[in-house]
Design a protein around this motif. Structure first.
Motif, PDB file in Angstrom:
ATOM      1  N   GLU A   4      38.365  41.990  58.178  1.00 42.39           N
ATOM      2  CA  GLU A   4      39.516  42.357  59.009  1.00 42.39           C
ATOM      3  C   GLU A   4      40.222  41.097  59.518  1.00 42.39           C
ATOM      4  N   ALA A   7      42.001  39.421  56.648  1.00 51.24           N
ATOM      5  CA  ALA A   7      43.225  40.189  56.352  1.00 51.24           C
ATOM      6  C   ALA A   7      44.357  39.799  57.295  1.00 51.24           C
ATOM      7  N   ASP A  18      42.664  37.760  45.296  1.00 48.86           N
ATOM      8  CA  ASP A  18      41.379  37.749  46.002  1.00 48.86           C
ATOM      9  C   ASP A  18      40.317  37.363  44.980  1.00 48.86           C
ATOM     10  N   LEU A  26      39.179  44.071  50.271  1.00 56.17           N
ATOM     11  CA  LEU A  26      40.271  43.385  50.971  1.00 56.17           C
ATOM     12  C   LEU A  26      41.641  43.737  50.378  1.00 56.17           C
ATOM     13  N   LEU A  30      44.523  46.125  52.325  1.00 54.80           N
ATOM     14  CA  LEU A  30      45.858  45.590  52.614  1.00 54.80           C
ATOM     15  C   LEU A  30      46.946  46.396  51.897  1.00 54.80           C
ATOM     16  N   SER A  86      42.814  34.422  48.653  1.00 55.68           N
ATOM     17  CA  SER A  86      41.657  34.532  49.550  1.00 55.68           C
ATOM     18  C   SER A  86      40.383  34.320  48.731  1.00 55.68           C
TER      19      SER A  86
END
Length: 224
Positions: A4, A7, A18, A26, A30, A86
């Protein structure tokens, strides 16, 4: 809670890659809340790759989230127009190696949102060496573990001191309670290590003793 917080650092409308996506939680989360435009979920191992495909399929997001079996940044193609990357839940050295190996696939326009499990110092060193400024840092405690989130953008050249690379330049400024508690407990471990070195003086290389002593001194000054 960890994902979280990761994000929260992904810019609105981003085209996200990602890497090491695991179950693709994730990018799917999103995407479902309309936070990103599109996503690539990269996985190097077959089992998490299949799990990621299943998550994307179960959420009817095959058109928006592309799941790819690839090593590190090899999951990204220039046509993806990625604006945020990410990489979460692996050691800092591993994240550094992924970035180094995939350097040719970085345009320099992406925001990097990194969540290392330890090894933050060598990761910050790579960011500095490659012209990335640390624009966000966060530390959170979950299930008795401390997790750091490092957000960086290419804005170089940038110079950090040895202490800033060790603690995190923004963390050092903010000095929040979780950060101070983390380093308080690390200091105790460093002091125990130095005491055990003293008992086994003959077998411990001097440079190793000096390194731990220097880190203990830095932490003591930080907490003063």
């Amino acid at each position: 809670m960890r994902l979280e917080r990761v994000a929260a650092h992904v810019p609105d409308g981003a085209r996200l890659a990602d890497i090491g996506s695991d179950h693709a939680y994730l990018p799917v989360a999103l995407m479902r809340r309309g936070g990103i435009a599109t996503a690539v979920a990269g996985e190097v191992a077959m089992t998490p790759f299949n799990a990621a495909q299943r998550t994307v399929r179960d959420n009817d997001l095959e058109q928006q989230v592309s799941v790819r079996l690839a090593n590190g940044l090899a999951a990204i193609e220039p046509a993806d127009g990625i604006t945020a990357i990410s990489i979460c839940g692996m050691g800092g050295e591993t994240i550094r190696d992924i970035l180094e190996a995939g350097k040719a696939r970085l345009s320099g326009q992406e925001r990097l949102i990194l969540q290392p499990n330890g090894g933050e110092q060598p990761l910050r060193q790579w960011l500095m060496d490659n012209g990335y400024r640390i624009v966000g840092e966060e530390l959170l405690r979950e299930n008795r573990f401390d997790y750091e989130i490092i957000v960086a953008e290419q804005d170089g050249p940038v110079t950090y001191s040895a202490e800033q690379l060790y603690f995190g330049p923004l963390q050092m400024q903010a000095r929040n309670p979780a950060f101070l508690a983390k380093w308080q407990s690390i200091l105790q471990r460093k002091q125990q290590t130095l005491a055990s070195f003293a008992r086994a003086r003959h077998s411990v290389p001097e440079d190793k003793v000096q390194q731990v002593a220097r880190q203990a001194r830095w932490i003591t000054e930080l907490l003063a």
